[in-house]
Design an enzyme around this catalytic site. Structure first.
Site, PDB file in Angstrom:
ATOM      1  N   HIS A 100       0.792  -1.243   0.000  1.00 26.47           N
ATOM      2  CA  HIS A 100       0.000   0.000   0.000  1.00 26.47           C
ATOM      3  C   HIS A 100       0.821   1.289   0.000  1.00 26.47           C
ATOM      4  O   HIS A 100       0.280   2.364  -0.159  1.00 26.47           O
ATOM      5  CB  HIS A 100      -0.921   0.034   1.227  1.00 26.47           C
ATOM      6  CG  HIS A 100      -0.203   0.433   2.476  1.00 26.47           C
ATOM      7  ND1 HIS A 100       0.479  -0.468   3.240  1.00 26.47           N
ATOM      8  CD2 HIS A 100      -0.011   1.634   3.061  1.00 26.47           C
ATOM      9  CE1 HIS A 100       1.048   0.157   4.247  1.00 26.47           C
ATOM     10  NE2 HIS A 100       0.771   1.444   4.169  1.00 26.47           N
TER      11      HIS A 100
HETATM   12  C1  UD1 Z   1      -1.822   5.693   5.396  1.00 23.14           C
HETATM   13  C2  UD1 Z   1      -0.558   6.312   5.993  1.00 23.14           C
HETATM   14  C3  UD1 Z   1       0.548   5.277   6.077  1.00 23.14           C
HETATM   15  C4  UD1 Z   1       0.077   4.009   6.777  1.00 23.14           C
HETATM   16  C5  UD1 Z   1      -1.184   3.511   6.090  1.00 23.14           C
HETATM   17  C6  UD1 Z   1      -1.744   2.267   6.734  1.00 23.14           C
HETATM   18  C7  UD1 Z   1      -0.176   8.700   5.593  1.00 23.14           C
HETATM   19  C8  UD1 Z   1       0.547   9.701   4.775  1.00 23.14           C
HETATM   20  N1  UD1 Z   1      -0.066   7.416   5.181  1.00 23.14           N
HETATM   21  O1  UD1 Z   1      -1.579   5.345   4.033  1.00 23.14           O
HETATM   22  O2  UD1 Z   1       1.621   5.830   6.820  1.00 23.14           O
HETATM   23  O3  UD1 Z   1       1.082   3.017   6.681  1.00 23.14           O
HETATM   24  O4  UD1 Z   1      -2.173   4.545   6.136  1.00 23.14           O
HETATM   25  O5  UD1 Z   1      -2.743   1.702   5.916  1.00 23.14           O
HETATM   26  O6  UD1 Z   1      -0.815   9.051   6.549  1.00 23.14           O
HETATM   27  N2  UD1 Z   1      -8.994   4.745   1.229  1.00 23.14           N
HETATM   28  C9  UD1 Z   1     -10.201   4.097   1.086  1.00 23.14           C
HETATM   29  N3  UD1 Z   1     -10.751   3.543   2.204  1.00 23.14           N
HETATM   30  C10 UD1 Z   1     -10.169   3.614   3.423  1.00 23.14           C
HETATM   31  C11 UD1 Z   1      -8.925   4.268   3.536  1.00 23.14           C
HETATM   32  C12 UD1 Z   1      -8.345   4.827   2.424  1.00 23.14           C
HETATM   33  O7  UD1 Z   1     -10.767   4.028   0.006  1.00 23.14           O
HETATM   34  O8  UD1 Z   1     -10.726   3.099   4.405  1.00 23.14           O
HETATM   35  C13 UD1 Z   1      -8.381   5.382   0.050  1.00 23.14           C
HETATM   36  C14 UD1 Z   1      -8.288   6.892   0.218  1.00 23.14           C
HETATM   37  O9  UD1 Z   1      -9.451   7.521  -0.188  1.00 23.14           O
HETATM   38  C15 UD1 Z   1      -7.095   7.239  -0.628  1.00 23.14           C
HETATM   39  C16 UD1 Z   1      -6.229   6.003  -0.536  1.00 23.14           C
HETATM   40  O10 UD1 Z   1      -7.052   4.937  -0.073  1.00 23.14           O
HETATM   41  O11 UD1 Z   1      -7.476   7.417  -1.981  1.00 23.14           O
HETATM   42  C17 UD1 Z   1      -5.046   6.203   0.374  1.00 23.14           C
HETATM   43  O12 UD1 Z   1      -5.444   6.543   1.693  1.00 23.14           O
HETATM   44  P1  UD1 Z   1      -4.516   7.470   2.614  1.00 23.14           P
HETATM   45  O13 UD1 Z   1      -5.180   7.694   3.891  1.00 23.14           O
HETATM   46  O14 UD1 Z   1      -4.100   8.656   1.821  1.00 23.14           O
HETATM   47  O15 UD1 Z   1      -3.173   6.679   2.802  1.00 23.14           O
HETATM   48  P2  UD1 Z   1      -2.798   5.159   3.012  1.00 23.14           P
HETATM   49  O16 UD1 Z   1      -2.248   4.637   1.740  1.00 23.14           O
HETATM   50  O17 UD1 Z   1      -3.878   4.340   3.640  1.00 23.14           O
END
Ligand code: UD1
Length: 359
Positions: free
Chosen positions: A207
């Protein structure tokens, strides 16, 4: 009673907070209010952890997600500041290295609320990673740093932390507490893992932005996993970030994908698998707790003890053949998992004992 505000928002933080929340309740001497920033919002990325791990329901839900780093951090800070001014807690507790960590620490510190950072002192020395920026800034503005390892403490010392008015406490790793405690319950409560009937399989998660947002890397990783899958089944609980990008780019991922799993299922998958392949920080250690070798698809890791113990190998995510070779090598390697690298499973108590007397 002293009041602690805990700020969480992303999946690994729920696992860590579960441990400390349980210790807070057991102490009977602190009141904890949980703020969920909303960074992770899908049921299988958030609610399942609160349910399974019996984490107290968040007192506040900020519902901030799916926007850029600056907007996410800024909006979180704005709301957290409002809450802190209203509630006036004795301290704020933040975990790990996400945008929710930094937002919580920065909002609190600016209005002079003491900050306690759990999982402090870790460094990848890669300033391209949003997590590294979040870690460094959160550590520097905290009042107390709870460090999981000796390496974390030595990182802080090298950065001159002896000169700052910040308490450094070696707590051990709260994730070890979690693994020990919930592993006793997971076999009766897991759902997905039962459906995985392979005699041997590789458990894979992916991820990190550095992998998912770099098309060349993502393509190479998928090629490597597809190759390995021809030899041994690869089971991959797919993070929403990765699922979205793979779909957009129409990449042909041939391994067995399943939706993100809860903590109990993850533990059962860890118990059953033959190898872990991941870019997650937490899963690298969990592999070790469950005595499985790990290949980490990154150029560096914060958990260098695992490399030294021979339980973890870094693999260059641009090099398909290197990744496959390392996975094969780690599949057949016998490692001795007898070292106590992450404390004694009492990190939660150590943290709560400190919080009871400080602030
Ligand atoms: C985040 C953290 C990372 C951690 C990871 C654990 C930051 C910068 N990154 O990364 O340090 O290791 O979490 O998983 O804080 N999304 C969904 N559903 C969800 C959650 C996210 O669809 O429940 C989508 C979001 O809309 C976004 C993407 O996934 O488009 C990434 O989510 P984001 O919170 O930006 O970062 P992670 O990759 O989860």
């Amino acid at each position: 009673m002293k009041k602690i505000i805990t700020i969480v928002g992303a999946r690994p933080q729920f696992v860590k907070a579960a441990v400390v929340s349980r210790a807070i309740i057991a102490s009977g001497e602190l009141e904890e209010l949980i703020v969920h920033t909303g960074q992770h919002f899908d049921g299988n990325m958030s609610k399942v952890f609160f349910d399974e791990m019996e984490i107290p329901k968040p007192a506040f839900n900020l519902n901030i997600n799916s926007v850029g780093h600056a907007a996410m951090t800024g909006r979180m800070m704005e709301k957290i500041e409002e809450l802190l001014l209203e509630i006036k807690p004795n301290a704020v507790l933040v975990y790990g290295d996400t945008n929710s960590t930094l937002a919580g620490a920065l909002a609190a510190k600016k209005i002079h609320v003491p900050v306690a950072h759990v999982e402090a002192g870790l460094r990848s020395f890669d300033m391209q990673m949003p997590e590294e920026i979040n870690r460094i800034l959160s550590d520097r503005i905290s009042n107390v740093l709870f460090c999981p390892t000796d390496t974390a403490i030595s990182n802080l010392k090298k950065e001159g932390y002896d000169n700052f008015k910040i308490d450094i406490v070696k707590s051990g790793d709260v994730m070890l507490d979690a693994a020990k405690y919930y592993a006793k319950k997971s076999n009766t409560k897991a759902q997905f893992a039962d459906g995985i009937q392979h005699k041997a399989f590789v458990l894979c998660t992916l991820h990190r932005a550095e992998n998912t947002d770099n098309p060349k890397k993502l393509k190479s990783i998928v090629d490597a996993l597809n190759k390995l899958h021809l030899q041994i089944p690869v089971v991959m609980p797919l993070h929403p970030r990765t699922a979205k990008i793979i779909k957009q780019m129409r990449i042909d991922l041939k391994v067995q994908t399943i939706p993100p799993v809860g903590y109990f299922d993850m533990i059962e998958l860890l118990k059953k698998c033959s190898l872990v392949v991941t870019d997650s920080g937490g899963l690298q250690k969990e592999a070790y707790f469950f005595e499985k070798n790990c290949v980490t698809l990154r150029d560096n890791t914060e958990w260098v003890e695992l490399l030294q113990a021979g339980a973890n190998e870094l693999a260059n995510a641009l090099e398909v053949e290197e990744m496959v070779a390392k996975m094969q090598q780690m599949l057949s390697k016998t490692t001795h998992f007898n070292e106590n690298l992450y404390g004694n499973g009492k990190a939660g108590e150590i943290i709560v004992n400190y919080l009871k007397t400080a602030f």
